[in-house]
Design a protein around this motif. Sequence first.
Motif, PDB file in Angstrom:
ATOM      1  N   LEU A  19     -68.857 -20.827  82.877  1.00  0.00           N
ATOM      2  CA  LEU A  19     -70.259 -20.453  83.084  1.00  0.00           C
ATOM      3  C   LEU A  19     -70.382 -19.234  83.996  1.00  0.00           C
ATOM      4  O   LEU A  19     -71.216 -18.355  83.757  1.00  0.00           O
ATOM      5  N   ILE A  22     -69.192 -16.121  81.843  1.00  0.00           N
ATOM      6  CA  ILE A  22     -70.039 -15.731  80.721  1.00  0.00           C
ATOM      7  C   ILE A  22     -71.462 -15.409  81.162  1.00  0.00           C
ATOM      8  O   ILE A  22     -72.033 -14.393  80.761  1.00  0.00           O
ATOM      9  N   PHE A  23     -72.035 -16.281  81.980  1.00  0.00           N
ATOM     10  CA  PHE A  23     -73.448 -16.153  82.323  1.00  0.00           C
ATOM     11  C   PHE A  23     -73.718 -15.788  83.785  1.00  0.00           C
ATOM     12  O   PHE A  23     -74.880 -15.714  84.186  1.00  0.00           O
ATOM     13  N   ARG A  24     -72.671 -15.642  84.582  1.00  0.00           N
ATOM     14  CA  ARG A  24     -72.822 -15.401  86.021  1.00  0.00           C
ATOM     15  C   ARG A  24     -73.650 -16.515  86.676  1.00  0.00           C
ATOM     16  O   ARG A  24     -74.512 -16.254  87.517  1.00  0.00           O
ATOM     17  N   PHE A  25     -73.403 -17.742  86.225  1.00  0.00           N
ATOM     18  CA  PHE A  25     -74.137 -18.901  86.729  1.00  0.00           C
ATOM     19  C   PHE A  25     -73.136 -19.914  87.258  1.00  0.00           C
ATOM     20  O   PHE A  25     -72.322 -20.461  86.504  1.00  0.00           O
TER      21      PHE A  25
END
Length: 76
Positions: A19, A22-25
């Motif tokens: 995560l 891919i999403f910087r989360f």
Amino acid sequence: MMDKIALWILLIGGINWGLVGIFRFDLIAWAFGGSDSIISRILYIVVALAAVWCISLFFRKNELVGDREEMRETRS
């Protein structure tokens, strides 16, 4: 039992890193008040310890295979 627990922890940590990549989360940081919170840091350490534990899986003989071979020998 410890192997399975370590693998589950490592799986969750891997999903978290996916995560992040891919999403910087960062799910752990989001859920526990940021990456600098004490709970987040403890969880990061637990994931790291699980990874270190799983290194030993590379150097152990598969116990399940050994058990199956013993069962075949006793049946013969």
